[in-house]
Structure formats: structure tokens, C-alpha cells
Enzyme design. Structure first.
Site, PDB file in Angstrom:
ATOM      1  N   SER A   1       0.853  -1.196   0.000  1.00 55.78           N
ATOM      2  CA  SER A   1       0.000   0.000   0.000  1.00 55.78           C
ATOM      3  C   SER A   1       0.885   1.242   0.000  1.00 55.78           C
ATOM      4  O   SER A   1       1.676   1.448   0.926  1.00 55.78           O
ATOM      5  CB  SER A   1      -0.883  -0.002   1.254  1.00 55.78           C
ATOM      6  OG  SER A   1      -1.313   1.323   1.513  1.00 55.78           O
TER       7      SER A   1
ATOM      8  N   ASP B   1      -4.777   3.678  -1.583  1.00 57.31           N
ATOM      9  CA  ASP B   1      -5.805   4.019  -0.593  1.00 57.31           C
ATOM     10  C   ASP B   1      -6.366   5.403  -0.851  1.00 57.31           C
ATOM     11  O   ASP B   1      -5.659   6.401  -0.726  1.00 57.31           O
ATOM     12  CB  ASP B   1      -5.190   3.971   0.815  1.00 57.31           C
ATOM     13  CG  ASP B   1      -4.946   2.546   1.276  1.00 57.31           C
ATOM     14  OD1 ASP B   1      -5.907   1.759   1.262  1.00 57.31           O
ATOM     15  OD2 ASP B   1      -3.801   2.222   1.629  1.00 57.31           O
TER      16      ASP B   1
ATOM     17  N   MET C   1      -9.002   8.242   0.283  1.00 61.75           N
ATOM     18  CA  MET C   1      -9.787   8.653   1.459  1.00 61.75           C
ATOM     19  C   MET C   1     -10.344  10.051   1.248  1.00 61.75           C
ATOM     20  O   MET C   1      -9.660  10.908   0.679  1.00 61.75           O
ATOM     21  CB  MET C   1      -8.889   8.679   2.697  1.00 61.75           C
ATOM     22  CG  MET C   1      -8.187   7.366   2.971  1.00 61.75           C
ATOM     23  SD  MET C   1      -7.140   7.503   4.428  1.00 61.75           S
ATOM     24  CE  MET C   1      -6.362   5.888   4.410  1.00 61.75           C
TER      25      MET C   1
ATOM     26  N   HIS D   1      -8.522   1.212  -3.400  1.00 59.19           N
ATOM     27  CA  HIS D   1      -9.349   0.958  -2.219  1.00 59.19           C
ATOM     28  C   HIS D   1     -10.081   2.259  -1.900  1.00 59.19           C
ATOM     29  O   HIS D   1      -9.482   3.201  -1.396  1.00 59.19           O
ATOM     30  CB  HIS D   1      -8.427   0.510  -1.067  1.00 59.19           C
ATOM     31  CG  HIS D   1      -9.135   0.251   0.219  1.00 59.19           C
ATOM     32  ND1 HIS D   1      -8.463   0.023   1.404  1.00 59.19           N
ATOM     33  CD2 HIS D   1     -10.453   0.172   0.522  1.00 59.19           C
ATOM     34  CE1 HIS D   1      -9.344  -0.163   2.373  1.00 59.19           C
ATOM     35  NE2 HIS D   1     -10.557  -0.079   1.864  1.00 59.19           N
TER      36      HIS D   1
ATOM     37  N   MET E   1     -11.100  -5.873   6.458  1.00 53.26           N
ATOM     38  CA  MET E   1     -10.255  -4.861   7.109  1.00 53.26           C
ATOM     39  C   MET E   1      -9.826  -5.399   8.472  1.00 53.26           C
ATOM     40  O   MET E   1     -10.665  -5.781   9.297  1.00 53.26           O
ATOM     41  CB  MET E   1     -11.022  -3.550   7.289  1.00 53.26           C
ATOM     42  CG  MET E   1     -11.315  -2.782   6.012  1.00 53.26           C
ATOM     43  SD  MET E   1      -9.860  -2.400   5.012  1.00 53.26           S
ATOM     44  CE  MET E   1      -8.897  -1.369   6.124  1.00 53.26           C
TER      45      MET E   1
ATOM     46  N   GLY F   1      -8.676   4.260   7.522  1.00 49.10           N
ATOM     47  CA  GLY F   1      -8.431   5.699   7.656  1.00 49.10           C
ATOM     48  C   GLY F   1      -6.974   6.061   7.858  1.00 49.10           C
ATOM     49  O   GLY F   1      -6.576   7.171   7.507  1.00 49.10           O
ATOM     50  N   PHE F   2      -6.196   5.147   8.407  1.00 50.48           N
ATOM     51  CA  PHE F   2      -4.798   5.477   8.706  1.00 50.48           C
ATOM     52  C   PHE F   2      -3.911   4.253   8.508  1.00 50.48           C
ATOM     53  O   PHE F   2      -4.368   3.123   8.694  1.00 50.48           O
ATOM     54  CB  PHE F   2      -4.656   5.950  10.164  1.00 50.48           C
ATOM     55  CG  PHE F   2      -5.504   7.148  10.464  1.00 50.48           C
ATOM     56  CD1 PHE F   2      -5.045   8.439  10.205  1.00 50.48           C
ATOM     57  CD2 PHE F   2      -6.792   6.992  10.965  1.00 50.48           C
ATOM     58  CE1 PHE F   2      -5.850   9.540  10.454  1.00 50.48           C
ATOM     59  CE2 PHE F   2      -7.604   8.084  11.220  1.00 50.48           C
ATOM     60  CZ  PHE F   2      -7.123   9.368  10.957  1.00 50.48           C
ATOM     61  N   GLY F   3      -2.668   4.534   8.156  1.00 52.54           N
ATOM     62  CA  GLY F   3      -1.677   3.468   8.143  1.00 52.54           C
ATOM     63  C   GLY F   3      -1.125   3.278   9.544  1.00 52.54           C
ATOM     64  O   GLY F   3      -1.464   4.010  10.477  1.00 52.54           O
TER      65      GLY F   3
ATOM     66  N   ASP G   1      -6.284  -6.285   5.120  1.00 55.13           N
ATOM     67  CA  ASP G   1      -5.675  -4.953   5.029  1.00 55.13           C
ATOM     68  C   ASP G   1      -5.656  -4.285   6.398  1.00 55.13           C
ATOM     69  O   ASP G   1      -6.714  -4.062   6.990  1.00 55.13           O
ATOM     70  CB  ASP G   1      -6.493  -4.117   4.032  1.00 55.13           C
ATOM     71  CG  ASP G   1      -5.918  -2.724   3.793  1.00 55.13           C
ATOM     72  OD1 ASP G   1      -4.810  -2.431   4.265  1.00 55.13           O
ATOM     73  OD2 ASP G   1      -6.604  -1.937   3.105  1.00 55.13           O
ATOM     74  N   GLY G   2      -4.433  -3.954   6.852  1.00 55.17           N
ATOM     75  CA  GLY G   2      -4.291  -3.188   8.083  1.00 55.17           C
ATOM     76  C   GLY G   2      -3.486  -3.926   9.140  1.00 55.17           C
ATOM     77  O   GLY G   2      -3.854  -5.029   9.543  1.00 55.17           O
ATOM     78  N   GLY G   3      -2.351  -3.340   9.510  1.00 55.17           N
ATOM     79  CA  GLY G   3      -1.529  -3.942  10.565  1.00 55.17           C
ATOM     80  C   GLY G   3      -0.865  -5.247  10.152  1.00 55.17           C
ATOM     81  O   GLY G   3      -0.513  -6.064  11.011  1.00 55.17           O
TER      82      GLY G   3
ATOM     83  N   GLY H   1       1.325  -1.741   4.211  1.00 60.10           N
ATOM     84  CA  GLY H   1       1.815  -0.383   3.968  1.00 60.10           C
ATOM     85  C   GLY H   1       3.115  -0.141   4.705  1.00 60.10           C
ATOM     86  O   GLY H   1       4.205  -0.191   4.128  1.00 60.10           O
ATOM     87  N   SER H   2       3.012   0.106   6.016  1.00 63.65           N
ATOM     88  CA  SER H   2       4.225   0.449   6.778  1.00 63.65           C
ATOM     89  C   SER H   2       5.216  -0.703   6.826  1.00 63.65           C
ATOM     90  O   SER H   2       6.422  -0.462   6.903  1.00 63.65           O
ATOM     91  CB  SER H   2       3.850   0.929   8.183  1.00 63.65           C
ATOM     92  OG  SER H   2       2.907   0.073   8.759  1.00 63.65           O
TER      93      SER H   2
HETATM   94  C1  DX5 Z   1      -5.995   1.693   6.081  1.00 59.82           C
HETATM   95  C2  DX5 Z   1      -5.632   1.412   4.651  1.00 59.82           C
HETATM   96  C3  DX5 Z   1      -4.502   0.475   4.522  1.00 59.82           C
HETATM   97  C4  DX5 Z   1      -3.201   1.026   5.044  1.00 59.82           C
HETATM   98  C5  DX5 Z   1      -2.490  -0.098   5.702  1.00 59.82           C
HETATM   99  O1  DX5 Z   1      -7.103   2.493   6.136  1.00 59.82           O
HETATM  100  O2  DX5 Z   1      -6.717   0.859   3.956  1.00 59.82           O
HETATM  101  O3  DX5 Z   1      -4.339  -0.017   3.197  1.00 59.82           O
HETATM  102  O4  DX5 Z   1      -2.374   1.559   4.069  1.00 59.82           O
HETATM  103  O5  DX5 Z   1      -1.373   0.388   6.334  1.00 59.82           O
HETATM  104  P1  DX5 Z   1      -0.553  -0.523   7.347  1.00 59.82           P
HETATM  105  O6  DX5 Z   1      -0.081  -1.720   6.587  1.00 59.82           O
HETATM  106  O7  DX5 Z   1       0.558   0.371   7.787  1.00 59.82           O
HETATM  107  O8  DX5 Z   1      -1.474  -0.897   8.477  1.00 59.82           O
HETATM  108 ZN    ZN Z   2      -6.294  -0.128   2.000  1.00 56.78          ZN
END
Ligand code: DX5
Ligand code: ZN
Length: 223
Positions: free
Chosen positions: A6, A33, A35, A64, A135, A140-142, A173-175, A195-196
Site C-alpha cells: 500500500s 488508498d 480517502m 481501495h 479490514m 483511515g490510517f496506516g 488490510d491493516g496492521g 503499507g508500513s
Molecule cells: C488503512 C488502509 C490500509 C493502510 C495499511 O485504512 O486501507 O491499506 O495503508 O497500512 P498498514 O499496513 O501500515 O497498516
Molecule cells: Zn487499503
């Protein structure tokens, strides 16, 4: 198992380079992503980013849409070069229409569900879609903490997919990192968004992707 980096966590000043690094390191698609500051409490990027990335990678570009009125923007993202769409069950008043609009443009359609949304809402739409996105954080956030209670739901969605539409992908997706990836794969996920864990590490994209691949490989060895 497929990996979808991501770009939300990428260095936007070097976005093209980072996407090419992820591609060389074995990414299967690029997750974008979107938003709107309304459906989720954050703003991110729009179709111009998709248009800029289109000429620099052959990988599928997955959008997304964390936005309130996805129907209004699907054409714009499709024209920019998006290959697939993930729309939220929670944000779509006419989900069936939205999914078929995406498919009528020749694009792949997926439905995303938030941590508090039960798997059962997918029952009537599952036959029509190419991907379910579970999810594993609130969108909303990485860089948020993986919500462990979603593991049971991943398993329930896996069984629904196997029963109703075995061609459908199960994406999470997420964490997602080298610790949580194996838990998701064990529960039945076949596409991991990260993502991160890809773009936010000190040792770079290549090493980060290798860590995720190794974690997934270790699961396969056990099975
Ligand atoms: C969250 C996004 C994710 C985000 C994941 O709202 O949909 O795609 O980029 O980031 P990480 O992998 O850092 O949790
Ligand atoms: Zn996403």
C-alpha cells in the site's frame, strides 16, 4: 499468497522509485488508498496518482475507495488506469449497482468490510464479486495495530467463499507485518495488503518484502 504493497506509507517525493522497488521485490499488485475525509477521518489521494503510476508499472493498480459516494468516482479512476476496485459495504447505499458498474467497465470488483461488520453481510453479493477485503484495522490510517478479533471473521469468510464462489480472493488490510501475516494466512487469507511493513522500515523495500515473503513461506512449509 499474494502481496499488495500500500503506497499510503510510501515516500511521496519518491513514489515512482518506491513502486518500482516493490515491483522488483515481487509485489503482485499496488494498493492505492483513497480517502475523502468523510467516510474516514483522513484525506489521501485521488485519480491523478493512479494516472502517474500507470506508465511506470505493469502491476495491477488496485484502488481501495474509502469514500462515501464511490459511484461518483469509479469512471475517473478507471480512465486513470485502475484495474480493480475495493468498495466498502458500509459506504455503498446501492452496493449491487456499484459492483455491476465496476464490472461493466471491465474491472475487477471487491467489497471491503470493517472490523465491526459481520461476515454475513456478504452473503447476497459474494457470487458477483472477485475479491472480499476484510479490514484488519478500522480504515483511515496506516500504521495501526492489527485487530485480533478479525481472525475469526477471516476464517468465516474463507468458508463462505469456498462454498459460494471459490474463485473469489480473500484479501486482508491493516496492521499486516511478518508477525500478523502468518495468522491471516492460517485463517484463510490469500492476498495481504501491507503499507508500513513495506515502505516504512529502516532497511528498505527489498528487505521488507523479503521478510513478508519469508513469513508466508514459513506457513506454507508447515501446512
Ligand atoms: C488503512 C488502509 C490500509 C493502510 C495499511 O485504512 O486501507 O491499506 O495503508 O497500512 P498498514 O499496513 O501500515 O497498516
Ligand atoms: Zn487499503
Amino acid at each position: 499468497m499474494k502481496l499488495a504493497p500500500s503506497i499510503l506509507a510510501a515516500d511521496f517525493a519518491n513514489l515512482g522509485t518506491q513502486v518500482m522497488e516493490a515491483s522488483k521485490a515481487g509485489a503482485d499488485r499496488i494498493h492505492i488508498d483513497v480517502m475523502d475525509g468523510h467516510f474516514v477521518p483522513n484525506l489521501s489521494m485521488g485519480a491523478p496518482i493512479v494516472a502517474s503510476l500507470r506508465p511506470i508499472t505493469h502491476l495491477p493498480l488496485e484502488t481501495h475507495l474509502m469514500i462515501s459516494y464511490p459511484d461518483l468516482y469509479i469512471h475517473e479512476f478507471a480512465d486513470a488506469g485502475a484495474d480493480s476496485f475495493l468498495v466498502h459495504w458500509e459506504g455503498s447505499f446501492n452496493l449491487h449497482r456499484t459492483v455491476h458498474k465496476i464490472k461493466s467497465l471491465g474491472k475487477r470488483a471487491g467489497v471491503a468490510i470493517n472490523p465491526a461488520t459481520p461476515a454475513g453481510v456478504l452473503e447476497e453479493i459474494l457470487r458477483d464479486i472477485d475479491t472480499v477485503l476484510v479490514m484488519t484495522v478500522d480504515p483511515g490510517f496506516g500504521h495501526q495495530q492489527f485487530v485480533n478479533s478479525t481472525l475469526g471473521k477471516i476464517d468465516r469468510v474463507r468458508r463462505m467463499i469456498d462454498r459460494v464462489n471459490p474463485e473469489c480472493e480473500l484479501e486482508v488490510d491493516g496492521g499486516i507485518d511478518a508477525k500478523t501475516a502468518p495468522l491471516c494466512i492460517d485463517a484463510g487469507a490469500d492476498v495481504l495488503v501491507a503499507g508500513s511493513a513495506v515502505f516504512g522500515t529502516k532497511d528498505g523495500v527489498n528487505a521488507a518484502m523479503a521478510r513478508l515473503h519469508d513469513a508466508a513461506y514459513a506457513v506454507r512449509q508447515r501446512v
